[in-house]
Design an enzyme around this catalytic site. Structure first.
Site, short mmCIF file in Angstrom:
data_model
loop_
_atom_site.label_atom_id
_atom_site.label_comp_id
_atom_site.label_asym_id
_atom_site.label_seq_id
_atom_site.Cartn_x
_atom_site.Cartn_y
_atom_site.Cartn_z
N ASN A 7 -5.72 61.82 -48.29
CA ASN A 7 -6.35 63.14 -48.20
C ASN A 7 -7.83 62.92 -48.51
O ASN A 7 -8.22 62.82 -49.67
CB ASN A 7 -5.70 64.09 -49.21
CG ASN A 7 -6.23 65.50 -49.10
OD1 ASN A 7 -7.14 65.78 -48.31
ND2 ASN A 7 -5.68 66.40 -49.88
N HIS A 178 -2.60 75.86 -45.30
CA HIS A 178 -1.46 75.50 -46.16
C HIS A 178 -0.22 75.26 -45.29
O HIS A 178 0.91 75.41 -45.76
CB HIS A 178 -1.10 76.62 -47.16
CG HIS A 178 -2.13 76.89 -48.22
ND1 HIS A 178 -2.44 78.16 -48.63
CD2 HIS A 178 -2.90 76.06 -48.95
CE1 HIS A 178 -3.36 78.10 -49.58
NE2 HIS A 178 -3.67 76.83 -49.79
N ARG A 237 -11.75 83.22 -53.98
CA ARG A 237 -12.01 83.82 -52.65
C ARG A 237 -11.63 85.29 -52.65
O ARG A 237 -10.60 85.67 -53.22
CB ARG A 237 -11.21 83.09 -51.57
CG ARG A 237 -11.61 81.65 -51.36
CD ARG A 237 -10.91 81.10 -50.10
NE ARG A 237 -11.04 79.67 -50.04
CZ ARG A 237 -10.02 78.81 -50.11
NH1 ARG A 237 -8.78 79.25 -50.25
NH2 ARG A 237 -10.23 77.52 -50.02
N GLU A 380 3.66 68.85 -50.37
CA GLU A 380 2.94 68.59 -49.12
C GLU A 380 2.92 67.10 -48.80
O GLU A 380 3.01 66.71 -47.64
CB GLU A 380 1.51 69.14 -49.23
CG GLU A 380 1.49 70.65 -49.21
CD GLU A 380 0.21 71.27 -49.73
OE1 GLU A 380 0.04 71.33 -50.96
OE2 GLU A 380 -0.62 71.70 -48.92
#
Ligand code: ADP
Length: 396
Positions: A7, A178, A237, A380
């Protein structure tokens, strides 16, 4: 099998070496300060090591990662030949990618084409891919996209009601993020329920939060949009907002569009409402101590998540399974209870005792709840490893 999961961010690179069949992680770590000086944080064999290693580019970071993985003391493999494939997390697949895929020149060109949609992340993801190709040219590389799972959305869900030219010329539409997490918990929910024929609403609630509406294993709608700014309020956010607020603030405070968006991405959400923190643990602690703004932040978050659950039940024409995942979803029993409060009309009934759980797969709904409510810890990395292994096996 050994899958190396990468990642890559602009100045960091996270890695894990995982067996996709068992999910066992034999080593993991983080290369940070790439382009500045370079530091490797590595965990394996029950031990953590930190080494300062010059990393002018992502190539040196990958080389440092491979070196430590084969190190006689801190490593877990004898040679890099034991790495069967590399799975790369890529943020934005635009309209180019509907699924994970083996990386070749055409795939790299298509990821490049998506840079305008993911200007911060896609270039970093590409640096990770190119660095791996350079140091392990014969090892298969796979790209796994944050957006791909949502590409089954119908046009009525993904089109914005703005002039068509922006969609046709610029690919402006809802994408959602996501996706790897939503895909993983959907897969688990289907396995756990023993059938694909279910209507699921997934609540990925962490620092970033998003919901997805899933029917027959396919995503029908999701709360994030062109970027991860849309949907429910998050750590920092704002979530959904009347676009005219942007114009008002820009005009009144002489802000540029970039400055305003930075404020909406980094200084808003529960951080702004609570005035205390973006971390839900801090907010819960302060709310319990009587801080009214923190209480409002939790109420607002729960309210907006509950509204999305209701709207997705309407979009799906019913609801069979509600899933909570990610940092808040997996760990905060009080937030789950707040969200599910007053959802009994929809068939959601939480059992307070069962809800008193964290970080493991569990049903938290009452026996007589029409909707089965699950906590499913996301993974993930396992999803990336499984997608990578599947594609590589199929290609051989
Ligand atoms: P990211 O989006 O960065 O991957 P995570 O999924 O790790 O985020 O979620 C981080 C959030 O989860 C933080 O706000 C943290 O406070 C929250 N969290 C973790 N554990 C708990 C807990 N026990 N109670 C409430 N919130 C928690």
């Amino acid at each position: 099998m050994n899958i190396l999961i990468i990642n890559a961010g602009s100045s960091s690179l996270k890695y894990q070496l995982m067996d996709p069949d068992t999910g066992v992680v034999s080593a993991k770590g983080l290369c940070e300060r790439i382009g500045i000086d370079g530091r490797l944080n590595h965990s394996a064999n029950g031990k953590k090591v930190v080494k300062d290693i010059p990393m002018p580019t992502h190539s040196e970071a990958i080389t440092a990662t491979l070196n430590i993985l084969v190190d006689p003391v801190d490593g877990v493999i004898k040679s890099t030949d034991e790495i069967d494939a590399v799975g790369h997390r890529v943020l934005h697949g635009g309209m180019e990618f509907f699924a994970s895929c083996i990386i070749d020149d055409a795939v790299i060109a298509a990821i490049e084409k998506c840079i305008p949609l993911g200007p911060l992340h896609n270039p970093a993801n590409l640096m990770g891919i190119r660095a791996c190709q350079a140091v392990m040219p014969t090892t298969p590389q796979v790209a796994v996209f944050d957006t791909a799972f949502h590409m089954t959305m119908p046009p009525k869900a993904y089109r914005y009601a703005i002039p068509t030219e922006y969609y046709k010329n610029d690919s402006i539409r809802r994408y959602g993020f996501h996706g790897t997490s939503h895909k993983y918990v959907t897969k688990r929910a289907i396995e756990l329920m023993g059938t694909k024929d279910i209507k699921i609403v997934n609540c990925h609630l962490g620092n970033g939060s998003s919901l997805s509406a899933v029917k027959d294993g396919k995503c029908q709608d999701t709360s994030m949009g062109l970027t991860p700014l849309a949907g429910v309020p998050m750590g920092t956010r704002s979530g959904d907002l009347d676009a005219a607020v942007v114009q008002f603030i820009m005009n009144k405070y002489g802000m540029s569009a970039d400055e305003c968006l930075n404020m909406l991405n980094k200084k808003s959400g529960v951080l702004a409402v609570s005035g205390v923190s973006s971390d839900f643990r801090d907010i819960e602690e302060n709310a319990n101590a009587g801080n009214a703004d923190c209480e409002l932040a939790l109420e607002k978050f729960a309210y907006e998540v509950r509204k999305y659950i209701g709207s997705y039940a309407a979009a799906l024409g019913g609801l069979d399974v509600l899933v909570f995942t990610a940092g808040v979803g997996e760990n905060s029993a009080t937030m789950r209870a707040r969200i599910c409060q007053d959802l009994e009309y929809l068939g959601v009934k939480i059992d307070a005792e069962k809800n008193n759980t964290r970080g493991k797969e569990a049903i938290i709904s009452a026996d007589d709840s029409k909707v089965t409510v699950w906590v499913i810890p996301t993974n993930e990395e396992l999803m990336i490893a499984q997608d990578t292994a599947e594609l590589v096996k199929a290609a051989n």
